[in-house]
Scaffold this motif. Structure first.
Motif, PDB file in Angstrom:
ATOM      1  N   LYS A  68       0.816  -1.217   0.000  1.00 40.50           N
ATOM      2  CA  LYS A  68       0.000   0.000   0.000  1.00 40.50           C
ATOM      3  C   LYS A  68       0.851   1.269   0.000  1.00 40.50           C
ATOM      4  CE  LYS A  68      -3.861  -2.163   2.457  1.00 40.50           C
ATOM      5  NZ  LYS A  68      -4.591  -2.255   3.743  1.00 40.50           N
ATOM      6  N   ILE A  69       2.072   1.175   0.522  1.00 40.11           N
ATOM      7  CA  ILE A  69       2.887   2.392   0.662  1.00 40.11           C
ATOM      8  C   ILE A  69       4.138   2.389  -0.213  1.00 40.11           C
ATOM      9  CG2 ILE A  69       2.087   2.859   3.003  1.00 40.11           C
ATOM     10  CD1 ILE A  69       4.654   1.609   4.061  1.00 40.11           C
ATOM     11  N   ALA A  70       4.582   1.226  -0.666  1.00 42.29           N
ATOM     12  CA  ALA A  70       5.829   1.124  -1.434  1.00 42.29           C
ATOM     13  C   ALA A  70       5.590   1.393  -2.918  1.00 42.29           C
ATOM     14  CB  ALA A  70       6.444  -0.256  -1.247  1.00 42.29           C
ATOM     15  N   PHE A  71       6.663   1.727  -3.612  1.00 39.28           N
ATOM     16  CA  PHE A  71       6.623   1.892  -5.066  1.00 39.28           C
ATOM     17  C   PHE A  71       6.891   0.532  -5.697  1.00 39.28           C
ATOM     18  CE2 PHE A  71       9.281   2.734  -8.934  1.00 39.28           C
ATOM     19  CZ  PHE A  71       8.240   3.167  -9.747  1.00 39.28           C
ATOM     20  N   GLU A  72       6.067   0.163  -6.652  1.00 32.63           N
ATOM     21  CA  GLU A  72       6.237  -1.106  -7.351  1.00 32.63           C
ATOM     22  C   GLU A  72       6.766  -0.814  -8.757  1.00 32.63           C
ATOM     23  OE1 GLU A  72       3.840  -5.329  -8.077  1.00 32.63           O
ATOM     24  OE2 GLU A  72       2.927  -3.707  -6.926  1.00 32.63           O
ATOM     25  N   PRO A  73       8.065  -1.001  -8.993  1.00 28.05           N
ATOM     26  CA  PRO A  73       8.652  -0.643 -10.289  1.00 28.05           C
ATOM     27  C   PRO A  73       8.095  -1.511 -11.416  1.00 28.05           C
ATOM     28  CG  PRO A  73      10.353  -1.079  -8.642  1.00 28.05           C
ATOM     29  CD  PRO A  73       9.069  -1.576  -8.082  1.00 28.05           C
ATOM     30  N   TYR A  74       8.065  -0.921 -12.604  1.00 24.20           N
ATOM     31  CA  TYR A  74       7.669  -1.691 -13.772  1.00 24.20           C
ATOM     32  C   TYR A  74       8.711  -2.754 -14.074  1.00 24.20           C
ATOM     33  CZ  TYR A  74       7.229  -2.998 -18.664  1.00 24.20           C
ATOM     34  OH  TYR A  74       7.155  -3.729 -19.818  1.00 24.20           O
ATOM     35  N   SER A  75       9.990  -2.396 -13.912  1.00 27.29           N
ATOM     36  CA  SER A  75      11.039  -3.322 -14.328  1.00 27.29           C
ATOM     37  C   SER A  75      12.331  -3.093 -13.562  1.00 27.29           C
ATOM     38  CB  SER A  75      11.320  -3.173 -15.833  1.00 27.29           C
ATOM     39  OG  SER A  75      11.907  -1.898 -16.109  1.00 27.29           O
ATOM     40  N   HIS A  76      13.213  -4.039 -13.721  1.00 29.72           N
ATOM     41  CA  HIS A  76      14.611  -3.974 -13.304  1.00 29.72           C
ATOM     42  C   HIS A  76      15.339  -3.521 -14.563  1.00 29.72           C
ATOM     43  CE1 HIS A  76      18.539  -5.276 -11.961  1.00 29.72           C
ATOM     44  NE2 HIS A  76      18.080  -5.898 -10.899  1.00 29.72           N
ATOM     45  N   LEU A  77      15.680  -2.223 -14.630  1.00 21.89           N
ATOM     46  CA  LEU A  77      16.152  -1.591 -15.858  1.00 21.89           C
ATOM     47  C   LEU A  77      17.624  -1.211 -15.745  1.00 21.89           C
ATOM     48  CD1 LEU A  77      15.537  -0.313 -18.655  1.00 21.89           C
ATOM     49  CD2 LEU A  77      14.757   1.734 -17.431  1.00 21.89           C
ATOM     50  N   ASN A  78      18.405  -1.556 -16.758  1.00 16.58           N
ATOM     51  CA  ASN A  78      19.840  -1.264 -16.791  1.00 16.58           C
ATOM     52  C   ASN A  78      20.153  -0.456 -18.047  1.00 16.58           C
ATOM     53  OD1 ASN A  78      21.095  -3.215 -14.537  1.00 16.58           O
ATOM     54  ND2 ASN A  78      19.404  -4.256 -15.554  1.00 16.58           N
ATOM     55  N   ARG A  79      20.739   0.722 -17.859  1.00 14.64           N
ATOM     56  CA  ARG A  79      20.983   1.631 -18.972  1.00 14.64           C
ATOM     57  C   ARG A  79      22.429   2.102 -19.018  1.00 14.64           C
ATOM     58  NH1 ARG A  79      16.188   6.060 -19.069  1.00 14.64           N
ATOM     59  NH2 ARG A  79      17.005   6.344 -21.188  1.00 14.64           N
ATOM     60  N   VAL A  80      22.897   2.461 -20.207  1.00 13.65           N
ATOM     61  CA  VAL A  80      24.241   3.001 -20.401  1.00 13.65           C
ATOM     62  C   VAL A  80      24.288   4.426 -19.853  1.00 13.65           C
ATOM     63  CG1 VAL A  80      25.995   3.639 -22.108  1.00 13.65           C
ATOM     64  CG2 VAL A  80      24.632   1.547 -22.410  1.00 13.65           C
ATOM     65  N   TRP A  81      25.349   4.747 -19.187  1.00 12.91           N
ATOM     66  CA  TRP A  81      25.476   5.959 -18.394  1.00 12.91           C
ATOM     67  C   TRP A  81      25.188   7.260 -19.133  1.00 12.91           C
ATOM     68  CZ3 TRP A  81      29.557   9.651 -19.124  1.00 12.91           C
ATOM     69  CH2 TRP A  81      30.479   9.310 -20.120  1.00 12.91           C
ATOM     70  N   ASP A  82      25.601   7.378 -20.394  1.00 10.79           N
ATOM     71  CA  ASP A  82      25.465   8.657 -21.078  1.00 10.79           C
ATOM     72  C   ASP A  82      24.372   8.658 -22.145  1.00 10.79           C
ATOM     73  OD1 ASP A  82      26.902   6.887 -22.656  1.00 10.79           O
ATOM     74  OD2 ASP A  82      28.454   8.329 -23.233  1.00 10.79           O
ATOM     75  N   THR A  83      24.298   7.609 -22.942  1.00 10.14           N
ATOM     76  CA  THR A  83      23.316   7.572 -24.023  1.00 10.14           C
ATOM     77  C   THR A  83      21.934   7.146 -23.561  1.00 10.14           C
ATOM     78  OG1 THR A  83      23.763   5.264 -24.603  1.00 10.14           O
ATOM     79  CG2 THR A  83      25.150   6.965 -25.645  1.00 10.14           C
ATOM     80  N   GLY A  84      21.875   6.418 -22.437  1.00 10.62           N
ATOM     81  CA  GLY A  84      20.603   5.892 -21.972  1.00 10.62           C
ATOM     82  C   GLY A  84      20.196   4.604 -22.662  1.00 10.62           C
ATOM     83  N   GLU A  85      21.046   4.095 -23.536  1.00 14.06           N
ATOM     84  CA  GLU A  85      20.752   2.827 -24.217  1.00 14.06           C
ATOM     85  C   GLU A  85      20.461   1.733 -23.194  1.00 14.06           C
ATOM     86  OE1 GLU A  85      23.157  -0.555 -26.852  1.00 14.06           O
ATOM     87  OE2 GLU A  85      24.048   1.433 -26.500  1.00 14.06           O
ATOM     88  N   ILE A  86      19.458   0.911 -23.475  1.00 17.05           N
ATOM     89  CA  ILE A  86      19.101  -0.167 -22.560  1.00 17.05           C
ATOM     90  C   ILE A  86      20.065  -1.336 -22.723  1.00 17.05           C
ATOM     91  CG2 ILE A  86      17.333  -1.856 -21.945  1.00 17.05           C
ATOM     92  CD1 ILE A  86      15.233   0.207 -22.714  1.00 17.05           C
ATOM     93  N   LYS A  87      20.749  -1.673 -21.642  1.00 17.40           N
ATOM     94  CA  LYS A  87      21.632  -2.845 -21.633  1.00 17.40           C
ATOM     95  C   LYS A  87      20.824  -4.121 -21.408  1.00 17.40           C
ATOM     96  CE  LYS A  87      25.426  -2.417 -19.101  1.00 17.40           C
ATOM     97  NZ  LYS A  87      26.557  -2.653 -20.018  1.00 17.40           N
ATOM     98  N   ARG A  88      19.898  -4.042 -20.451  1.00 13.50           N
ATOM     99  CA  ARG A  88      18.997  -5.153 -20.187  1.00 13.50           C
ATOM    100  C   ARG A  88      17.817  -4.642 -19.377  1.00 13.50           C
ATOM    101  NH1 ARG A  88      19.833 -11.154 -17.364  1.00 13.50           N
ATOM    102  NH2 ARG A  88      17.692 -11.810 -17.766  1.00 13.50           N
ATOM    103  N   GLU A  89      16.645  -5.139 -19.698  1.00  7.39           N
ATOM    104  CA  GLU A  89      15.460  -4.793 -18.922  1.00  7.39           C
ATOM    105  C   GLU A  89      14.684  -6.064 -18.619  1.00  7.39           C
ATOM    106  OE1 GLU A  89      11.813  -1.598 -18.703  1.00  7.39           O
ATOM    107  OE2 GLU A  89      12.604  -2.100 -20.692  1.00  7.39           O
TER     108      GLU A  89
END
Length: 386
Positions: A68-89
């Protein structure tokens, strides 16, 4: 003849200690908890409860409260530091592993665990100074001059565990030249800006930052980092040392605009050394056993420190439920046989900081683990399991 259930003392009222008290009470074992702090404080940090620990939280009756109080993320998301490219989701709906992925303030989890315990069994201001095993029991001595007797002791007294030192001797922490900054703050400070609805890890060349909301209404968010720093900066694993926000921002110069937005909004931060320890040769001595960070401290890179402590609590309760007071030592050995191979594996992967950095490695062994129902090996399988 009915089995004689042991009376157990738990040292430490952190996540592992309170979870241990809750799981032991669930199987009908009398427990008392002793915590050295004079009161509980709302320490500013976020925490992730992935499905493997959420299974345990459901079993002790706190999961619905937290959802009821916690945030439930859509995913476990991994991105490249500068471009934002998805490494794995990895999208993580509750249906994936039968339990939810939740992000919250550490204090909210702590309060939930405390809420299922009778307050009179948690004793504050009790700093342990000695243990003495004799006559089939354990005598505990505290700094205030008091003593108590118990049939057995579970030490959930953290990374600086006195009990671990009594069992295996002093062990020096390993500083590999990494420090972490962290902060929880009001999301409104981003002036309308929003972060991804996932738990996002931004992977840099030699550093990373993890960012997520800590409340269901997305009103607050948290980040934690890992950056290189000289090994002589700090050797104490302090969660209260203040960090310099300007130094923090400089360390992440050039990172993606979403990271910059978060760090520019952050009003202040804490900083601590990430110290490690090698897996212990054993987790128990007679009627005294270790749990959580006391026996398998790990880097925060897999978000499994508190989670594995909570897993420990469920498996330990199952092992103790199966015996009477005369076979506590056997139950402790069986607990270690079932937990040590898993926690040692997580320690190693977390230390290397490679988890979900790319590729398509199987995550079921980690997140699909259900401590209440996984088959348990016997104590005689310890050598083979290790």
């Amino acid at each position: 003849m009915a089995k004689s259930k042991p009376k157990i003392a738990i040292i430490g009222a952190g996540m592992g200690g309170l979870a241990g008290a809750a799981t032991l009470r669930k199987v009908g074992i009398d427990v008392q908890v002793y915590e050295q702090a004079p009161k509980f404080a709302r320490v500013g940090a976020g925490i992730q409860m992935l499905p493997n620990s959420s299974h345990v939280l459901r079993g002790i009756g706190v999961l619905d409260r937290l959802k009821k109080i916690a945030f439930e993320p859509y995913s476990h998301l991994n991105r490249v530091w500068d471009t934002g490219e998805i490494k794995r989701e990895l999208p993580m709906p509750e249906s994936l592993y039968g339990a939810p992925f939740l992000c919250m303030h550490r204090a909210d989890l702590h309060e939930a665990l405390y809420s299922v315990l009778p307050p009179e069994i948690v004793h504050l201001g009790k700093k342990l100074v000695g243990l003495d095993q004799k006559n089939g029991g354990v005598s505990l001595s505290f700094a205030d001059g008091t003593k108590v007797e118990a049939d057995a002791v579970i030490a959930a007294d953290g990374v600086h565990s006195l009990v671990r030192e009594l069992i295996v001797g002093p062990d020096a922490p390993l500083h590999k030249g990494r420090i972490a900054y962290r902060a929880v703050f009001d999301a409104s400070l981003m002036n309308g800006g929003k972060i991804a609805p996932s738990r996002t890890k931004w992977w840099g060349v030699d550093r990373h930052i993890v960012i997520y909301y800590t409340a269901a209404d997305r009103s607050s968010l948290y980040f934690v980092t890992s950056v290189p720093e000289s090994a002589d900066w700090m050797t104490a694993e302090s969660w209260s040392a203040k960090g310099d926000v300007k130094e923090l921002r400089a360390a992440y110069e050039g990172f993606h605009p979403e990271v910059q937005m978060v760090l520019n909004a952050c009003p202040d931060c804490h900083k601590w050394a990430i110290l490690e320890r090698e897996p212990l040769p054993r987790w128990s001595d007679g009627r005294v056993a270790l749990l959580g960070d006391a026996c398998h401290p790990m880097t925060p890179y897999m978000a499994q420190g508190a989670a594995t402590s909570i897993e420990d609590a469920a498996v330990l309760a199952r092992c103790l439920e199966a015996v009477d007071n005369d076979d506590i030592e056997g139950a402790f050995r069986r607990y270690e046989a079932n937990r040590k191979p898993r926690t040692s594996r997580i320690q190693a992967i977390s230390s290397a900081n490679t988890w979900m950095s790319g590729g398509n490695d199987d995550t079921t062994w980690l997140y699909g683990y259900d401590a209440w129902n996984i088959p348990l090996v016997g104590e005689n399988d310890l050598a083979m399991a290790g």
